[in-house]
Design a protein around this motif. Structure first.
Motif, PDB file in Angstrom:
ATOM      1  N   SER A 109       0.852  -1.186   0.000  1.00 21.70           N
ATOM      2  CA  SER A 109       0.000   0.000   0.000  1.00 21.70           C
ATOM      3  C   SER A 109       0.888   1.235   0.000  1.00 21.70           C
TER       4      SER A 109
ATOM      5  N   ASP B 164      -6.968   3.703  -9.524  1.00 25.06           N
ATOM      6  CA  ASP B 164      -8.092   2.916 -10.051  1.00 25.06           C
ATOM      7  C   ASP B 164      -9.060   3.800 -10.847  1.00 25.06           C
TER       8      ASP B 164
ATOM      9  N   THR C 168      -4.398  -1.364  -6.021  1.00 23.77           N
ATOM     10  CA  THR C 168      -5.014  -0.374  -6.912  1.00 23.77           C
ATOM     11  C   THR C 168      -4.006   0.052  -7.985  1.00 23.77           C
TER      12      THR C 168
ATOM     13  N   TRP D 129     -19.751  -0.537  -0.147  1.00 22.11           N
ATOM     14  CA  TRP D 129     -18.307  -0.463  -0.329  1.00 22.11           C
ATOM     15  C   TRP D 129     -17.717  -1.704   0.317  1.00 22.11           C
TER      16      TRP D 129
ATOM     17  N   LYS E 131     -14.583  -2.922  -0.112  1.00 21.36           N
ATOM     18  CA  LYS E 131     -13.120  -3.034  -0.105  1.00 21.36           C
ATOM     19  C   LYS E 131     -12.558  -2.735   1.298  1.00 21.36           C
ATOM     20  N   PRO E 132     -11.367  -3.256   1.562  1.00 23.70           N
ATOM     21  CA  PRO E 132     -10.839  -3.119   2.931  1.00 23.70           C
ATOM     22  C   PRO E 132     -10.125  -1.795   3.197  1.00 23.70           C
ATOM     23  N   TYR E 133     -10.321  -0.823   2.315  1.00 27.80           N
ATOM     24  CA  TYR E 133      -9.660   0.477   2.510  1.00 27.80           C
ATOM     25  C   TYR E 133     -10.659   1.590   2.262  1.00 27.80           C
TER      26      TYR E 133
ATOM     27  N   PRO F  87     -12.898   4.461   0.806  1.00 27.25           N
ATOM     28  CA  PRO F  87     -13.356   4.856  -0.527  1.00 27.25           C
ATOM     29  C   PRO F  87     -12.915   6.285  -0.869  1.00 27.25           C
TER      30      PRO F  87
END
Ligand code: GTQ
Length: 368
Positions: A119, A135, A153, A218, A220-222, A224
């Protein structure tokens, strides 16, 4: 050589010829005696290999600028001067398992798109015209803006200004992901992404700070929200400082969060902005977790493990896990702002956070 500690409950076996012979035979079958390494691998308290480090922006900048004419961005992939911790040269970490570097882009330059399991985050230092496509969301960023590029991403960066460099700080968890043997890297099949129609889509959608779009999932683990503008950030700190003095150790401090969860922006790395009121002098403490600081505004000093580091705008310094530290704003008239990123989300998710306050009256320490 085993580290012997003459304490009941610790390893205190002394070598002799018979044992040496035994150890040699253990080695031939791929094994060893725990008591020879126990005191090393189970320290009484964290023993970071990282040491406190400080990088003066005034000293770094000319070298970073020199790199802009020495190598093509396209050849370098990204033109970054990374910051080395004297104790962690082996893994390119600035502190703990965190990497950081200073990236420079020439006017009109752009980098190719890629993605990786590590990340990344950016804290912009100088220049107008910076953009990063994460993304497909083309984020425009300026000085002291914060942006994230979560694991997996696609991302690429550029500088659309005619006449200024863009310089920003990168922060990545590369040493962590490598330590876990979990890193992957891919170049984008088309080398460039096609950005969405509207710039800053994630900020327009998720960045209000008080409202959340209805009926949106949402998974995803991060976060938005991928970009965190400076003006909004600074205002939030100034507003909070009107009603709170914050903590003894950090002054007025706020975390950049996912508006979806209220938690850290990414699963491995978190980030804060803190405001030290004019003349604020923190109490010293130490805690598990590693922190990279970037001076966003103002001047002052920090004492880290007994050594004083005087800082001003865009200087970078690190506090290794379990190092004593305290921050002081040396300006009696204006606030100072420190940006920082850290590995607290990992430390917390593993329930490994511990914090101790320094007590100068005899050094008694109390677990908080
Ligand atoms: O922009 O993804 O400073 O992959 C080092 C490695 C930046 C990035 C760095 C990277 C990046």
């Amino acid at each position: 050589m085993a580290k012997v500690e003459e304490i009941a409950g610790r390893a205190r076996v002394h070598d002799n010829a018979e044992l040496e012979d035994f150890y040699a035979r253990l080695d031939t079958v791929g094994s060893g005696a725990l008591w020879n390494v126990a005191n090393e691998i189970e320290p009484w308290y964290p023993q970071p290999k990282s040491v406190p480090m400080f990088w003066s922006y005034q000293r770094m900048r000319p070298l970073v600028v020199e790199s802009a004419s020495l190598v093509q961005g396209q050849d370098a992939g990204r033109r970054v001067i990374y910051l080395v911790n004297d104790g962690r040269r082996d893994i390119a970490a600035a502190v703990g398992l965190l990497y950081t570097g200073i990236q420079i882009m020439n006017p009109g330059e752009s980098m190719t798109a890629h993605r990786h399991a590590a990340s990344a985050l950016r804290f912009v230092i100088e220049g107008t015209g910076a953009w990063t496509i994460v993304d497909g969301d083309r984020l425009q960023v300026g000085p002291n803006d914060f942006a994230v590029t979560p694991s997996g991403t696609w991302h690429e960066h550029g500088n659309e200004a005619d006449d200024n460099y863009v310089i920003w700080q990168d922060g990545l968890d590369i040493p962590l992901v490598n330590a876990l043997d979990a890193n992957f890297y891919e170049v984008h099949p088309d080398l460039y992404q096609v950005p969405g129609k509207v710039n800053n889509t994630s900020i327009l959608t998720h960045g209000s700070g008080i409202l959340k779009p209805a009926n949106r999932n949402w998974g995803k683990p991060y976060s938005p929200l991928l970009g965190f503008p400076w003006e909004q950030t600074r205002d939030a700190l100034v507003n909070l400082s009107r009603v709170s003095d914050g903590t003894d150790h950090d002054g007025v401090i706020m975390e950049y969060v996912s508006p979806h969860t209220g938690g850290s922006v990414m699963p491995t790395m978190g980030a804060h902005m803190q405001m030290l009121k004019p003349g604020f002098a923190a109490k010293a403490h130490r805690h598990t977790g590693s922190v990279v600081y970037h001076v966003a505004e103002g001047f002052g000093h920090s004492i880290i493990d007994g050594r004083r580091y005087d800082w001003k705008e865009h200087d970078i310094f690190v506090v290794p896990s379990w190092s004593w530290h305290e921050h002081v704003n040396d300006d009696p008239a204006n606030p100072a702002f420190l940006f920082s990123f850290n590995d607290f989300p990992m430390i917390n998710s593993l329930s490994l956070f511990k914090e101790i306050e320094y007590d100068s009256n005899g050094g008694h320490q109390e677990l908080l």
